[in-house]
Design a protein around this motif. Structure first.
Motif, PDB file in Angstrom:
ATOM      1  N   VAL A 199      -5.316   5.741  -1.532  1.00 57.85           N
ATOM      2  CA  VAL A 199      -4.070   4.978  -1.518  1.00 57.85           C
ATOM      3  C   VAL A 199      -3.979   4.200  -2.829  1.00 57.85           C
ATOM      4  CG1 VAL A 199      -3.951   4.755   1.000  1.00 57.85           C
ATOM      5  CG2 VAL A 199      -5.101   2.978  -0.336  1.00 57.85           C
ATOM      6  N   ALA A 259      -2.945   0.436  -4.039  1.00 56.24           N
ATOM      7  CA  ALA A 259      -2.744  -0.894  -3.468  1.00 56.24           C
ATOM      8  C   ALA A 259      -2.452  -1.897  -4.575  1.00 56.24           C
ATOM      9  CB  ALA A 259      -3.982  -1.325  -2.683  1.00 56.24           C
ATOM     10  N   ASN A 289       0.806   5.309   0.399  1.00 54.43           N
ATOM     11  CA  ASN A 289       0.044   6.457   0.873  1.00 54.43           C
ATOM     12  C   ASN A 289       0.843   7.702   0.527  1.00 54.43           C
ATOM     13  OD1 ASN A 289      -1.340   8.453   2.173  1.00 54.43           O
ATOM     14  ND2 ASN A 289      -1.051   7.650   4.235  1.00 54.43           N
ATOM     15  N   SER A 321     -10.110   2.795   2.885  1.00 58.87           N
ATOM     16  CA  SER A 321      -9.175   3.731   3.500  1.00 58.87           C
ATOM     17  C   SER A 321      -9.831   5.095   3.684  1.00 58.87           C
ATOM     18  CB  SER A 321      -7.933   3.862   2.601  1.00 58.87           C
ATOM     19  OG  SER A 321      -7.032   4.811   3.124  1.00 58.87           O
ATOM     20  N   ILE A 365       0.845  -1.193   0.000  1.00 60.11           N
ATOM     21  CA  ILE A 365       0.000   0.000   0.000  1.00 60.11           C
ATOM     22  C   ILE A 365       0.883   1.246   0.000  1.00 60.11           C
ATOM     23  CG2 ILE A 365      -1.797   1.287   1.218  1.00 60.11           C
ATOM     24  CD1 ILE A 365      -2.637  -1.417   2.492  1.00 60.11           C
TER      25      ILE A 365
END
Length: 119
Positions: A96, A98, A33, A92, A31
């Motif tokens: 993000v 993923a 961010n 989330s 992931i």
């Protein structure tokens, strides 16, 4: 720049045998961010032959990447995913990116991504 989505679905979870040679077979959820706020993420797992496991909480700090090995206990409660087919639904609080990947040691070593769906 804001990258990613708040919801991701990976329909093909199925932990491969580990094998006997490093690196051991596994699956991982990576992931990214890229926001200025920590990502507070909830994972729901759907299974073929049992009730869902909902509300697994994980975090990815702001402007970071984190790799979650799915054959290790995950989340605040350290949930261990059972063998067999499952799907991952990721939600989330911030967008993000993923990616889900699998290292399969059967016959020949292969590492490949599992396609995700995002909204």
């Amino acid at each position: 720049m804001e990258l990613g989505k708040k919801t991701w679905v990976f329909a093909d979870g199925d932990l491969p045998p580990q094998g006997e040679v490093e690196p051991l077979g596994h699956e991982a959820l990576m992931i990214v961010n890229n926001t200025e706020k920590d990502a507070e993420i909830t994972l729901d797992l759907l299974f073929e032959d049992q009730d869902p496991k909902e509300g697994i909480k994980i975090k990815v700090k702001a402007r970071r990447v984190h790799c979650f090995r799915m054959d290790y206990p995950i989340g605040e409660e350290q949930y261990l995913i059972p063998k067999g087919q499952f799907a991952v639904i990721l939600n989330s609080n911030v967008p993000v990116v993923a990616v889900y990947g699998r290292l399969d040691r059967r016959k020949d070593m292969a590492y490949y991504p599992v396609t995700g769906f995002s909204v």
